[in-house]
Design a protein around this motif. Structure first.
Motif, PDB file in Angstrom:
ATOM      1  N   ARG A  72       2.661   1.578   4.373  1.00  0.00           N
ATOM      2  CA  ARG A  72       3.366   0.509   3.667  1.00  0.00           C
ATOM      3  C   ARG A  72       3.734   0.881   2.240  1.00  0.00           C
ATOM      4  NH1 ARG A  72       0.525  -3.644   2.594  1.00  0.00           N
ATOM      5  NH2 ARG A  72      -1.520  -2.820   3.179  1.00  0.00           N
ATOM      6  N   SER A  98       6.506   3.998   2.512  1.00  0.00           N
ATOM      7  CA  SER A  98       7.808   3.545   3.017  1.00  0.00           C
ATOM      8  C   SER A  98       8.459   2.549   2.070  1.00  0.00           C
ATOM      9  CB  SER A  98       7.663   2.944   4.421  1.00  0.00           C
ATOM     10  OG  SER A  98       6.743   1.871   4.422  1.00  0.00           O
ATOM     11  N   SER A  99       7.675   1.692   1.430  1.00  0.00           N
ATOM     12  CA  SER A  99       8.250   0.781   0.435  1.00  0.00           C
ATOM     13  C   SER A  99       8.796   1.547  -0.760  1.00  0.00           C
ATOM     14  CB  SER A  99       7.181  -0.220  -0.031  1.00  0.00           C
ATOM     15  OG  SER A  99       6.742  -1.039   1.026  1.00  0.00           O
ATOM     16  N   TRP A 136      12.145   3.060   0.280  1.00  0.00           N
ATOM     17  CA  TRP A 136      13.219   2.063   0.261  1.00  0.00           C
ATOM     18  C   TRP A 136      13.632   1.740  -1.162  1.00  0.00           C
ATOM     19  CZ3 TRP A 136      17.074  -0.741   1.969  1.00  0.00           C
ATOM     20  CH2 TRP A 136      17.332  -1.996   1.433  1.00  0.00           C
ATOM     21  N   LYS A 155       2.295  -0.892  -8.447  1.00  0.00           N
ATOM     22  CA  LYS A 155       3.084  -1.879  -7.715  1.00  0.00           C
ATOM     23  C   LYS A 155       3.834  -2.850  -8.622  1.00  0.00           C
ATOM     24  CE  LYS A 155       2.542  -5.691  -4.427  1.00  0.00           C
ATOM     25  NZ  LYS A 155       1.692  -6.298  -3.382  1.00  0.00           N
ATOM     26  N   THR A 189       7.957  -3.463  -9.021  1.00  0.00           N
ATOM     27  CA  THR A 189       8.572  -4.765  -8.738  1.00  0.00           C
ATOM     28  C   THR A 189       9.364  -5.262  -9.944  1.00  0.00           C
ATOM     29  OG1 THR A 189       6.775  -5.339  -7.214  1.00  0.00           O
ATOM     30  CG2 THR A 189       8.109  -7.144  -8.082  1.00  0.00           C
ATOM     31  N   VAL A 198      10.785  -6.741  -1.659  1.00  0.00           N
ATOM     32  CA  VAL A 198      10.124  -5.957  -0.599  1.00  0.00           C
ATOM     33  C   VAL A 198       8.888  -5.257  -1.150  1.00  0.00           C
ATOM     34  CG1 VAL A 198      10.367  -3.937   0.897  1.00  0.00           C
ATOM     35  CG2 VAL A 198      12.178  -5.659   0.822  1.00  0.00           C
ATOM     36  N   VAL A 199       9.002  -4.647  -2.318  1.00  0.00           N
ATOM     37  CA  VAL A 199       7.851  -3.977  -2.925  1.00  0.00           C
ATOM     38  C   VAL A 199       6.739  -4.983  -3.211  1.00  0.00           C
ATOM     39  CG1 VAL A 199       7.042  -2.751  -4.982  1.00  0.00           C
ATOM     40  CG2 VAL A 199       9.175  -2.061  -3.883  1.00  0.00           C
ATOM     41  N   ARG A 246       5.247  -6.020   0.335  1.00  0.00           N
ATOM     42  CA  ARG A 246       4.784  -5.043   1.330  1.00  0.00           C
ATOM     43  C   ARG A 246       3.912  -3.930   0.759  1.00  0.00           C
ATOM     44  NH1 ARG A 246       6.980  -0.539   4.369  1.00  0.00           N
ATOM     45  NH2 ARG A 246       6.196  -0.676   6.507  1.00  0.00           N
ATOM     46  N   MET A 247       4.166  -3.480  -0.455  1.00  0.00           N
ATOM     47  CA  MET A 247       3.430  -2.326  -0.988  1.00  0.00           C
ATOM     48  C   MET A 247       2.016  -2.724  -1.389  1.00  0.00           C
ATOM     49  SD  MET A 247       4.335   0.117  -4.280  1.00  0.00           S
ATOM     50  CE  MET A 247       5.667   1.036  -3.510  1.00  0.00           C
TER      51      MET A 247
END
Length: 431
Positions: free
Chosen positions: A243, A246-247, A250, A308, A312, A413-414, A417-418
């Motif tokens: 997670r 892949s985050s 993206w 994180k 964001t 998304v970050v 999901r991250m």
């Protein structure tokens, strides 16, 4: 090149010390080399969009942005192979190969009789950037060990993008005084020669440092990952299953999607509103200058508070800045937007690379960096195609607003999901 044993966790070289202080001379040299890598990109940021419009008379945005598509696609693919090649053959041979491919780029831009020559020059530039920038990232991560990854990536990306900014401003001033060709690209000739010389004569191999770290830390950063992954497994883990990785992939792709917009579309928008070449060069330089300077702080900051939330926040600030470009019509508004865009990108760029370094085991970290950079720099091609198609069909303002919305989505998304990847107890590195 002569193949040597691939990187494994079982090799523990003697007399290899990890840490920034222990490797300061080589680290500083690699910072300087990456500044030259950034300069090769910066020679195009102001001049090439104007060449497309004024010299080659490309009226369609999609056609004018083909050089960014060529650059982004080749750089993305090369990033993937750069990680695997640096594991197989060593970091230094890959770095030298990248500089050899840089030598003809400014000459092709100077002599290009048709736009196809410019596109071909950007194919070579994409390979050059993929090999050299990826390798300097990997080498710095090798040298500093786990405790200072964010700081190392901050210095690496700061050097590269400050050089992008300085060269964009310099070529803009040169073009305003002497014309779009050939004088602005003489800087590129000097950068390529100096980069090749330093890489051959002064840069030392760092793969043994990665082996030393792998031997000291045989357990992977994520308990679900073992050290002996195949390249296919690394690609799947980095792109889909983990997670955080892949985050990050993206978010990196969307980040460079909006950078393609800033590179290829913003100068044409500014020119359409009557700004001079010198002022366009200033705006083109302002964004990477703030980005470059900011990364020195944000890379260090992510080592302290985590990755994180900085990522964001950075994506959301970028979205606001891009929207401000779309809404603005004057130089002061666009200058503010470029500052905000640089600040948002500074929060994101080194921090994403630090995420990869946090999660990926040293045995497959170089390949994970390559996969991440495949996705990230693929954003150049995606951004150029998307922005060009939307600008031709619905107008440049619609294209800019669309990219702003995609950037905001990436930030969400970050956030959702991250997971946080900063090591809880980073080992001291002597700094």
């Amino acid at each position: 090149m002569t193949a040597t044993a691939p990187l494994t966790t079982s090799t523990r070289p003697s007399a290899v010390r990890l840490g920034l202080r222990a490797n300061l001379a080589q680290f500083a040299l690699l910072v300087a080399v990456n500044a030259l890598v950034g300069g090769m990109l910066g020679q195009e940021r102001t001049v090439l969009p104007l060449l497309a419009d004024r010299t080659f008379h490309l009226s369609a945005y999609t056609a004018a942005l083909t050089y960014i598509v060529a650059f982004g696609a080749t750089k993305a693919v090369t990033n993937f192979f750069a990680g695997a090649l640096s594991d197989q053959y060593g970091r230094k041979p890959v770095l030298v190969a990248g500089w050899l491919l840089a030598l003809p780029v400014p000459l092709l831009l100077i002599w290009a009789p048709t736009w196809g020559w410019v596109v071909f020059a950007n194919v070579l530039l994409g390979v050059n950037q993929g090999l050299t920038w990826s390798t300097t990232v990997i080498m710095k991560i090798d040298l500093v060990g786990p405790a200072r990854r964010g700081l190392a990536m901050g210095f690496n990306e700061a050097a590269g993008y400050l050089a992008v900014a300085a060269t964009a401003m310099g070529t803009g001033a040169i073009a305003a005084h002497w014309g779009l060709r050939p004088q602005p690209f003489l800087l590129g000739i000097a950068y390529a020669a100096l980069g090749l010389g330093l890489s051959v004569l002064a840069v030392r191999e760092t793969r043994e440092h990665a082996r030393a770290e792998a031997a000291l830390h045989p357990a992977p950063a994520n308990p679900g990952h073992h050290g002996a992954l195949t390249t296919g497994q690394v690609a799947r883990t980095t792109s889909l299953t983990d997670r955080a990785l892949s985050s990050a992939s993206w978010a990196g792709m969307v980040n460079n999607l909006n950078d393609a917009l800033a590179w290829g579309v913003f100068p044409l928008l500014f020119a359409a509103h009557g700004l001079s070449v010198a002022r366009i060069g200033l705006l083109a330089a302002l964004y990477p200058a703030v980005w470059g300077l900011g990364q020195i702080l944000t890379g260090w900051w992510s080592d302290r508070i985590g990755r994180k939330h900085l990522i964001t926040a950075g994506m959301l600030v970028q979205a606001v800045a891009i929207g401000l470009v779309a809404a603005g019509t004057t130089f002061p508004v666009w200058a503010l937007a470029q500052v905000l865009l640089g600040a948002g990108t500074a929060l994101v760029y080194p921090t994403l690379l630090a995420v990869i370094g946090d999660v990926a085991h040293p045995a497959w970290r170089a390949r994970a960096v390559g996969v991440y950079r495949l996705w990230r720099d693929g954003g150049f091609a995606v951004g150029a195609l998307l922005a060009g198609a939307l600008a031709d069909a619905y107008g440049v303002t619609t294209a800019i607003w669309t990219v702003a919305a995609l950037t905001a989505v990436a930030g969400v998304v970050v956030a959702v999901r991250m997971y946080e990847t900063r090591p809880r107890r980073a080992e001291p590195d002597g700094v």
